[in-house]
Motif scaffolding. Structure first.
Motif, PDB file in Angstrom:
ATOM      1  N   SER A  27      -1.540  -7.148  -6.865  1.00 38.38           N
ATOM      2  CA  SER A  27      -2.007  -7.929  -5.982  1.00 38.38           C
ATOM      3  C   SER A  27      -3.552  -8.153  -6.292  1.00 38.38           C
ATOM      4  O   SER A  27      -3.847  -9.387  -6.320  1.00 38.38           O
ATOM      5  CB  SER A  27      -2.266  -7.254  -4.676  1.00 38.38           C
ATOM      6  OG  SER A  27      -1.161  -7.202  -4.246  1.00 38.38           O
ATOM      7  N   ARG A  28      -4.219  -7.283  -7.317  1.00 41.10           N
ATOM      8  CA  ARG A  28      -5.716  -7.705  -7.464  1.00 41.10           C
ATOM      9  C   ARG A  28      -5.725  -8.567  -8.778  1.00 41.10           C
ATOM     10  O   ARG A  28      -6.530  -9.562  -8.718  1.00 41.10           O
ATOM     11  CB  ARG A  28      -6.411  -6.375  -7.839  1.00 41.10           C
ATOM     12  CG  ARG A  28      -6.535  -5.404  -6.513  1.00 41.10           C
ATOM     13  CD  ARG A  28      -7.484  -4.267  -6.791  1.00 41.10           C
ATOM     14  NE  ARG A  28      -7.207  -3.515  -8.040  1.00 41.10           N
ATOM     15  CZ  ARG A  28      -6.816  -2.236  -7.758  1.00 41.10           C
ATOM     16  NH1 ARG A  28      -6.182  -1.844  -6.700  1.00 41.10           N
ATOM     17  NH2 ARG A  28      -6.746  -1.448  -8.840  1.00 41.10           N
ATOM     18  N   PRO A  37       5.972  -7.746  -7.517  1.00 34.85           N
ATOM     19  CA  PRO A  37       7.348  -8.221  -6.998  1.00 34.85           C
ATOM     20  C   PRO A  37       8.400  -7.159  -6.164  1.00 34.85           C
ATOM     21  O   PRO A  37       9.248  -7.490  -5.511  1.00 34.85           O
ATOM     22  CB  PRO A  37       8.079  -8.506  -8.629  1.00 34.85           C
ATOM     23  CG  PRO A  37       7.061  -7.817  -9.505  1.00 34.85           C
ATOM     24  CD  PRO A  37       5.803  -7.477  -8.868  1.00 34.85           C
ATOM     25  N   GLN A  38       8.225  -5.808  -6.201  1.00 30.80           N
ATOM     26  CA  GLN A  38       9.151  -5.014  -5.688  1.00 30.80           C
ATOM     27  C   GLN A  38       8.898  -4.824  -4.245  1.00 30.80           C
ATOM     28  O   GLN A  38       9.524  -3.867  -3.422  1.00 30.80           O
ATOM     29  CB  GLN A  38       9.255  -3.568  -6.319  1.00 30.80           C
ATOM     30  CG  GLN A  38      10.502  -3.618  -7.275  1.00 30.80           C
ATOM     31  CD  GLN A  38      10.687  -4.495  -8.184  1.00 30.80           C
ATOM     32  OE1 GLN A  38       9.985  -4.668  -9.602  1.00 30.80           O
ATOM     33  NE2 GLN A  38      11.638  -5.494  -7.914  1.00 30.80           N
ATOM     34  N   ASN A  39       7.355  -5.166  -4.024  1.00 30.07           N
ATOM     35  CA  ASN A  39       6.825  -4.859  -2.470  1.00 30.07           C
ATOM     36  C   ASN A  39       7.826  -5.808  -1.714  1.00 30.07           C
ATOM     37  O   ASN A  39       8.118  -6.763  -1.789  1.00 30.07           O
ATOM     38  CB  ASN A  39       5.576  -5.265  -2.269  1.00 30.07           C
ATOM     39  CG  ASN A  39       4.748  -4.814  -1.046  1.00 30.07           C
ATOM     40  OD1 ASN A  39       5.517  -5.186   0.142  1.00 30.07           O
ATOM     41  ND2 ASN A  39       3.744  -3.978  -1.250  1.00 30.07           N
ATOM     42  N   PRO A 138       7.010  -0.631  -2.852  1.00 31.24           N
ATOM     43  CA  PRO A 138       8.240   0.083  -3.417  1.00 31.24           C
ATOM     44  C   PRO A 138       8.171   1.424  -3.420  1.00 31.24           C
ATOM     45  O   PRO A 138       9.018   2.266  -3.828  1.00 31.24           O
ATOM     46  CB  PRO A 138       7.839  -0.525  -4.900  1.00 31.24           C
ATOM     47  CG  PRO A 138       6.849  -1.176  -4.783  1.00 31.24           C
ATOM     48  CD  PRO A 138       6.243  -1.484  -3.624  1.00 31.24           C
ATOM     49  N   ALA A 139       6.840   2.401  -3.240  1.00 31.80           N
ATOM     50  CA  ALA A 139       6.731   3.779  -3.418  1.00 31.80           C
ATOM     51  C   ALA A 139       7.670   4.267  -2.181  1.00 31.80           C
ATOM     52  O   ALA A 139       7.869   5.466  -2.031  1.00 31.80           O
ATOM     53  CB  ALA A 139       5.392   3.839  -3.403  1.00 31.80           C
ATOM     54  N   TYR A 143      13.139   3.846   2.625  1.00 31.89           N
ATOM     55  CA  TYR A 143      13.377   2.794   3.349  1.00 31.89           C
ATOM     56  C   TYR A 143      13.974   1.552   2.814  1.00 31.89           C
ATOM     57  O   TYR A 143      13.588   1.032   1.659  1.00 31.89           O
ATOM     58  CB  TYR A 143      12.199   2.304   4.256  1.00 31.89           C
ATOM     59  CG  TYR A 143      11.739   2.908   5.378  1.00 31.89           C
ATOM     60  CD1 TYR A 143      11.944   2.234   6.548  1.00 31.89           C
ATOM     61  CD2 TYR A 143      11.338   4.142   5.774  1.00 31.89           C
ATOM     62  CE1 TYR A 143      11.832   2.634   7.956  1.00 31.89           C
ATOM     63  CE2 TYR A 143      10.973   4.745   6.759  1.00 31.89           C
ATOM     64  CZ  TYR A 143      11.274   4.053   7.795  1.00 31.89           C
ATOM     65  OH  TYR A 143      11.205   4.535   9.239  1.00 31.89           O
ATOM     66  N   SER A 144      15.289   1.016   3.179  1.00 33.08           N
ATOM     67  CA  SER A 144      16.038  -0.017   2.674  1.00 33.08           C
ATOM     68  C   SER A 144      15.133  -1.179   3.260  1.00 33.08           C
ATOM     69  O   SER A 144      14.562  -1.077   4.203  1.00 33.08           O
ATOM     70  CB  SER A 144      17.425  -0.021   3.012  1.00 33.08           C
ATOM     71  OG  SER A 144      17.605  -0.211   4.273  1.00 33.08           O
ATOM     72  N   LEU A 145      15.586  -2.375   2.685  1.00 38.75           N
ATOM     73  CA  LEU A 145      14.960  -3.776   3.189  1.00 38.75           C
ATOM     74  C   LEU A 145      15.528  -3.953   4.760  1.00 38.75           C
ATOM     75  O   LEU A 145      14.722  -4.019   5.639  1.00 38.75           O
ATOM     76  CB  LEU A 145      15.444  -4.831   2.319  1.00 38.75           C
ATOM     77  CG  LEU A 145      15.221  -6.235   2.647  1.00 38.75           C
ATOM     78  CD1 LEU A 145      13.443  -6.287   3.038  1.00 38.75           C
ATOM     79  CD2 LEU A 145      15.687  -7.166   1.910  1.00 38.75           C
ATOM     80  N   ASN A 146      16.568  -3.572   4.963  1.00 40.57           N
ATOM     81  CA  ASN A 146      17.077  -3.618   6.210  1.00 40.57           C
ATOM     82  C   ASN A 146      16.606  -2.747   7.154  1.00 40.57           C
ATOM     83  O   ASN A 146      16.242  -3.269   8.230  1.00 40.57           O
ATOM     84  CB  ASN A 146      18.709  -3.540   6.411  1.00 40.57           C
ATOM     85  CG  ASN A 146      19.421  -4.685   5.768  1.00 40.57           C
ATOM     86  OD1 ASN A 146      18.907  -5.818   5.764  1.00 40.57           O
ATOM     87  ND2 ASN A 146      20.737  -4.504   5.420  1.00 40.57           N
TER      88      ASN A 146
END
Length: 159
Positions: A27-28, A37-39, A138-139, A143-146
């Motif tokens: 992000s910086r 991209p994985q966030n 992503p860390a 927690y899945s996206l759903n």
């Protein structure tokens, strides 16, 4: 010492503020929020607002503004190893008074435990509803996206 290099996103119509802890390395580099991209932040917000997934920084900014969402981070500068929240030391916090004065924000959402804990530690004088949400990082692989979208639905209820 790393310094926050991204201006907050908001306008006078912003109703909620989503605060992260501190921008990731990615992000910086991209000079905009949730640049890794994985966030899953942008996927979650897109799902909650019923908008298509933004691709460019300008698209992301427009999506936030068009949905009355303000975004910034708790930390202005700190010592940090890479993007690891657990390594954060020597915190200097962002001053939230201007953004709160210039908007209609009634609820502050904290994206993850580190953001929540730091906010509570350094912003005892802010009298607004505060809600802790699971991190979109992503860390936070358990927690899945759903699951994230489900837990973040309260954001949509406040818009």
């Amino acid at each position: 010492m790393e310094y926050h290099n991204i201006n907050p996103v908001y306008d006078k119509d912003s109703k909620i503020l989503i605060l992260g802890s501190f921008p990731s390395v990615k992000s910086r580099e991209t000079k905009f929020f949730y640049g890794h991209p994985q966030n899953r932040f942008w996927k979650v917000i897109s799902a909650l607002t019923g908008t298509s997934l933004p691709q460019t920084v300008e698209d992301k900014r427009k999506m936030l503004i068009n949905n009355n969402i303000a975004v910034w981070d708790v930390i202005a500068s700190c010592d940090i190893e890479g993007s690891s929240d657990s390594s954060i030391k020597n915190v200097v916090v962002n001053n939230l008074s201007e953004i709160l004065k210039e908007t209609n924000i009634k609820t502050i959402f904290l994206n993850g435990g580190t953001a929540y804990n730091l906010f509570k530690k350094y912003n005892k004088d802010i009298d607004i509803d505060i809600i802790k949400l699971p991190s979109t990082s992503p860390a936070n692989a358990r927690y899945s996206l759903n699951m994230l979208i489900d837990d973040w639905k309260i954001v949509r209820d406040k818009l």
